[in-house]
Every structure is written in C-alpha cells, then in structure tokens.
Design a protein around this motif. Structure first.
Motif, PDB file in Angstrom:
ATOM      1  N   GLY A 360       0.779  -1.235   0.000  1.00  8.65           N
ATOM      2  CA  GLY A 360       0.000   0.000   0.000  1.00  8.65           C
ATOM      3  C   GLY A 360       0.803   1.272   0.000  1.00  8.65           C
ATOM      4  N   SER A 361       2.116   1.179  -0.170  1.00  4.48           N
ATOM      5  CA  SER A 361       2.947   2.391  -0.152  1.00  4.48           C
ATOM      6  C   SER A 361       2.760   3.188  -1.431  1.00  4.48           C
ATOM      7  CB  SER A 361       4.424   2.028   0.037  1.00  4.48           C
ATOM      8  OG  SER A 361       4.871   1.200  -1.013  1.00  4.48           O
ATOM      9  N   ASN A 362       3.077   4.479  -1.347  1.00  3.33           N
ATOM     10  CA  ASN A 362       2.929   5.373  -2.494  1.00  3.33           C
ATOM     11  C   ASN A 362       3.897   4.992  -3.602  1.00  3.33           C
ATOM     12  OD1 ASN A 362       4.304   8.073  -3.754  1.00  3.33           O
ATOM     13  ND2 ASN A 362       2.068   8.161  -3.750  1.00  3.33           N
ATOM     14  N   CYS A 363       3.397   4.975  -4.838  1.00  2.00           N
ATOM     15  CA  CYS A 363       4.243   4.627  -5.983  1.00  2.00           C
ATOM     16  C   CYS A 363       4.124   5.616  -7.133  1.00  2.00           C
ATOM     17  CB  CYS A 363       3.908   3.217  -6.480  1.00  2.00           C
ATOM     18  SG  CYS A 363       4.562   1.911  -5.430  1.00  2.00           S
ATOM     19  N   GLY A 364       3.428   6.739  -6.928  1.00  2.00           N
ATOM     20  CA  GLY A 364       3.345   7.712  -8.005  1.00  2.00           C
ATOM     21  C   GLY A 364       2.543   8.936  -7.610  1.00  2.00           C
ATOM     22  N   ILE A 365       2.925  10.086  -8.165  1.00  2.00           N
ATOM     23  CA  ILE A 365       2.168  11.316  -7.944  1.00  2.00           C
ATOM     24  C   ILE A 365       2.098  12.106  -9.247  1.00  2.00           C
ATOM     25  CG2 ILE A 365       2.772  11.525  -5.495  1.00  2.00           C
ATOM     26  CD1 ILE A 365       4.825  13.679  -6.280  1.00  2.00           C
ATOM     27  N   ALA A 366       1.121  12.985  -9.351  1.00  2.00           N
ATOM     28  CA  ALA A 366       1.006  13.950 -10.448  1.00  2.00           C
ATOM     29  C   ALA A 366       0.569  15.272  -9.841  1.00  2.00           C
ATOM     30  CB  ALA A 366      -0.001  13.482 -11.496  1.00  2.00           C
ATOM     31  N   LEU A 367       1.124  16.361 -10.325  1.00  2.00           N
ATOM     32  CA  LEU A 367       0.798  17.681  -9.796  1.00  2.00           C
ATOM     33  C   LEU A 367      -0.370  18.281 -10.563  1.00  2.00           C
ATOM     34  CD1 LEU A 367       4.326  19.227  -9.142  1.00  2.00           C
ATOM     35  CD2 LEU A 367       2.977  17.653  -7.729  1.00  2.00           C
ATOM     36  N   ASP A 369      -1.199  21.491 -10.642  1.00  2.00           N
ATOM     37  CA  ASP A 369      -0.952  22.850 -11.136  1.00  2.00           C
ATOM     38  C   ASP A 369       0.345  22.995 -11.916  1.00  2.00           C
ATOM     39  OD1 ASP A 369       0.633  22.342  -8.969  1.00  2.00           O
ATOM     40  OD2 ASP A 369       0.258  24.252  -7.955  1.00  2.00           O
ATOM     41  N   ARG A 370       1.003  21.885 -12.202  1.00  2.00           N
ATOM     42  CA  ARG A 370       2.242  21.909 -12.969  1.00  2.00           C
ATOM     43  C   ARG A 370       2.282  20.662 -13.855  1.00  2.00           C
ATOM     44  NH1 ARG A 370       2.234  26.300 -11.242  1.00  2.00           N
ATOM     45  NH2 ARG A 370       3.936  27.571 -10.392  1.00  2.00           N
ATOM     46  N   PRO A 371       2.942  20.700 -15.008  1.00  2.00           N
ATOM     47  CA  PRO A 371       3.058  19.514 -15.862  1.00  2.00           C
ATOM     48  C   PRO A 371       4.151  18.577 -15.347  1.00  2.00           C
ATOM     49  CG  PRO A 371       4.167  21.366 -16.900  1.00  2.00           C
ATOM     50  CD  PRO A 371       3.536  21.904 -15.637  1.00  2.00           C
ATOM     51  N   ALA A 372       3.866  17.901 -14.268  1.00  2.00           N
ATOM     52  CA  ALA A 372       4.878  17.067 -13.624  1.00  2.00           C
ATOM     53  C   ALA A 372       4.248  15.826 -13.020  1.00  2.00           C
ATOM     54  CB  ALA A 372       5.618  17.866 -12.545  1.00  2.00           C
ATOM     55  N   PHE A 373       4.913  14.689 -13.176  1.00  2.00           N
ATOM     56  CA  PHE A 373       4.472  13.452 -12.539  1.00  2.00           C
ATOM     57  C   PHE A 373       5.696  12.574 -12.285  1.00  2.00           C
ATOM     58  CE2 PHE A 373       4.680  12.202 -16.958  1.00  2.00           C
ATOM     59  CZ  PHE A 373       5.002  10.842 -16.951  1.00  2.00           C
ATOM     60  N   SER A 374       5.513  11.562 -11.464  1.00  2.00           N
ATOM     61  CA  SER A 374       6.642  10.690 -11.129  1.00  2.00           C
ATOM     62  C   SER A 374       6.129   9.353 -10.628  1.00  2.00           C
ATOM     63  CB  SER A 374       7.525  11.342 -10.059  1.00  2.00           C
ATOM     64  OG  SER A 374       6.772  11.591  -8.869  1.00  2.00           O
ATOM     65  N   VAL A 375       6.991   8.335 -10.716  1.00  2.00           N
ATOM     66  CA  VAL A 375       6.671   7.004 -10.190  1.00  2.00           C
ATOM     67  C   VAL A 375       7.831   6.493  -9.355  1.00  2.00           C
ATOM     68  CG1 VAL A 375       5.037   6.359 -11.995  1.00  2.00           C
ATOM     69  CG2 VAL A 375       7.477   5.903 -12.324  1.00  2.00           C
TER      70      VAL A 375
END
Length: 411
Positions: A360-367, A369-375
C-alpha cells in the motif's frame, strides 16, 4: 539468530544441494549485530561494507548489479541459480561501463558454466573484474526471512581464498558503518560532465540502434541514471542531454529543454535533496514538464513539500504489482528502493496516481498545477516486465500538451 549462527550446514555431505563448498569458508557476510554467515567466496577479494537487501527477480542479475541505485548495497538473490546465462557487454546499466553499483552479491548455488548464446564470460570472473565481492553456498531463504523480520541490516561482505578472516575486525567494521539513512550516494555514481545520448533500445536482429528522428529535446538529471531510461526516451523521439545532479535550474533552462527527467539513483533522498530540491523547484516554477523515476520521484515529492521515510525492507525485484489509479489497471513492475514518499505529507496539489499492491505504499504522484508526474518504480525495467513503458509515452504526450498550451520557456 545468535552470533554463532551459520546459514551453511555443519557438514557439506548432509546437504547435496549444488553450491555447497568444503568446510573452510572462503566467503562471509558479517552483520552489524555480530551474526556471521559463511559460504564460498567468488569475485573480488577483500571486504566491503553495505546494506543487505534481497531481490526477487529471476532474471537480469547483470543489470541489477550494475544499477547505480544499488550503490552501497549487498544484494541477496532469492533466485538460487545466478550466473547461468553468463554475462556480456550489452546488459550493463551503469552509464560508465567501468563503474559498479552494488558492492556485494549473495547467492545460493555456486556459479555454474554459462549456457546462453549472448554470453561472453562467466559471472565469477566478471564480478572480480568489476570489484564486486560474492559469496555462494548461502541459505538465502534464511537470510531473506531475517531481512523481512528485522529490516535491512548493515553488514560487511568478505572474500579470502585462504579462509583467513579476522571476524572481530569485520564485526567492528560492520557495526561502525553508518548505514544509508542520511547518506548522499549520488556523487559516487552520477556523471560530472554533460553529454548527449542517442542510443535506442536493443533488438535481437540489430542490437542497439541510434535515434533517427527527433521530436523533442529532453534533459535528464543524472542522480545515477540507468542506460535504459535514456534509450526509451530516444525510442520516443527525444534528443537527450544528460547533466550532472548538481546542475542548477538556470543551467538546465539555458539548454531550452522541452522536458526534464529526474533519474533514479541511490541513497537517502533527503540528503540528496539539499542540492537537488532547489533545482527542481526552479524547474517547477518555469512550468517545465517533469518526469521523475525512483529517486527522482522522491525528490519531486520533497520539492513540493512532502517527506520521505526509510522502509524496513524496501522493494527490490521485478514482480511487484502496482495499481495505476488514472487508468484502473494493474501493472507488474521492477522496483529498487529503500525509501518512500510519505503519502500523509503530500500537499493538496499532489495527486497520488500509483500504489503498491504489496504494502500500500505510495508509488506515483502527479501535480495538479504543474506539468509534472513521477513514479517510485522503474518503468524502464531492465530487468523486468515492460508493462510500464507507457509512462515514457505519457511523458512525451505531456510535453506535447504543454507546448500546445503555450507554456512559457526560458529565453
């Protein structure tokens, strides 16, 4: 386990499994709590301190051992037969072909003669040439169970062909090693010079190719990047410029990138973040499209105000299920990390996009208000399944959408 516990049997004749060597141990793993695990030494001689983790991948040991994210780690392979397909010059992941990542390898069975048409050498000789210490004949199930119960221990791995070890000195060295928590390891594996990369993915017919067409210009910040990240960017038509981890936002924006990749890498993200976060904040302020991978994901989290935490055993393997909330699909991914973004500290503008179905840990985010995401995981795989290659296309689509929307760029 007590300090007297050994994971090899008292008499090799009692266990017919391949890999057991004679009674005299030529390789040892000495844990910080004093536990000594005996086996047969292979590869480089001497000793090295590091954090012991376990990796559940069944293939790709060469890519694993040359992944810069494994700097200062001793990799325990849960798959018993390591070395069976040999090694070659094409599967190295560290950009500097002479560089290494992991300091040690722990294996169940002895290194056998390779059987694969791509093999150029045996694993044991390759380990020696790269300065990696190996120990075979270890009950890797027992060691993995210890890590799962107690967390990743600090240890010293040692190889002496004559079996002469100063165990007291090795115990002291293991106890003295400070551990990865609080350690910035990026300077040991990242590039110090800017360079361009145009190599594309490997095929059976032609090997590696060269990018023919260019759609966008991408800058990759090298915190310990893997080659396959750069190759997949080229596959998508991106001309890639790699810059050192210490490059400033001004330096990067002067290159007029259409997007920036925050690469994978080793160590504690909070330590690396002391110089990486200001750069990422500057790129976010310029509304530059960003794609973070592994350490790059953690650094993006820190840049928007979240915190990171040390995981007890981390995620290391090529069989991890992750759910993508943006599509509702589950993908099997390759992972290698010992820290994670604490989802409870994510700001309101950071949406959680992926989650591990193991813990259940975090594996990705997207912003928002900005064109940014990560995994958090490794979409380039190598080794591992290719389920996540779509993320590189998602990044290119983000760049295209940002340009269509007229996002400002540095002059």
């Amino acid at each position: 386990m007590s300090s007297a516990t050994r994971t090899n049997p008292p008499d090799a004749a009692e266990d017919p499994s391949p890999g057991w060597r004679p009674r005299v141990a030529t390789g040892v793993i000495v844990l910080a709590d004093g536990v000594v695990i005996e086996g047969a030494g292979v590869g480089a001689t001497g000793s090295a301190a590091g954090e012991v983790c376990f990796n559940t991948a069944m293939t790709g040991y060469e890519e694993i051992l040359t992944d810069p994210s494994y700097a200062a780690q001793i990799v325990t392979f849960t798959f018993p037969h390591i070395g069976v397909v040999g090694v070659n010059d094409e599967d190295i992941e560290v950009v500097n072909a002479a560089g290494s990542a992991a300091v040690g390898a722990v294996m169940r069975a002895d290194v056998s003669a390779p059987s694969n048409f791509r093999s150029k050498a045996r694993l044991d000789g390759w380990l020696k040439a790269r300065g990696i210490i190996g120990v075979t004949g270890v009950d890797t199930r027992a060691l993995t169970t210890l890590i799962r119960k107690r967390g990743m221990p600090n240890a010293v791995i040692a190889h002496a062909p004559d079996g002469a070890f100063d165990l007291d000195a090795l115990r002291a060295e293991a106890a003295r090693w400070p551990g990865i928590d609080g350690m910035d390891l990026v300077p040991a594996v990242g590039s110090t010079q800017r360079y361009d990369w145009d190599e594309t993915s490997w095929t059976l017919e032609a090997g590696y190719g060269r990018r023919q067409a260019t759609r966008f210009h991408v800058v990759a910040i090298d915190y310990g990047t893997k080659r396959n990240i750069l190759r997949l960017l080229n596959d998508c038509g991106c001309a890639v410029t790699v810059v050192p981890a210490t490059a400033s936002a001004e330096d990067i924006l002067a290159l007029k990138p259409d997007g920036v990749v925050l690469s994978n890498g080793p160590g504690d993200p909070a330590a690396t973040g002391e110089y990486a976060v200001p750069t990422i904040k500057g790129l976010l302020a310029a509304k530059t499209p960003l794609f973070g991978i592994c350490l790059g994901h953690q650094l993006l989290g820190l840049a928007v105000g979240a915190r990171t935490l040390k995981m007890p055993q981390g995620h290391h393997g090529a069989n991890h299920p992750v759910k993508d909330f943006t599509t509702g699909k589950v993908e099997i991914v390759s992972m290698n990390h010992g820290f994670a973004v604490d989802r409870a500290t994510l700001p309101a503008n950071a949406e959680e996009t992926h989650v591990s179905l193991f813990d259940g840990s975090n594996c990705g985010i997207a912003l928002a208000d900005r064109p940014a995401f990560s995994v958090q995981y490794h979409p380039e795989a190598s080794p591992g399944p290719r389920d996540s290659h779509y993320l590189f296309r998602r990044f290119v689509d983000l760049i295209a959408a940002s340009k269509a929307a007229g996002a400002p760029r540095a002059a």
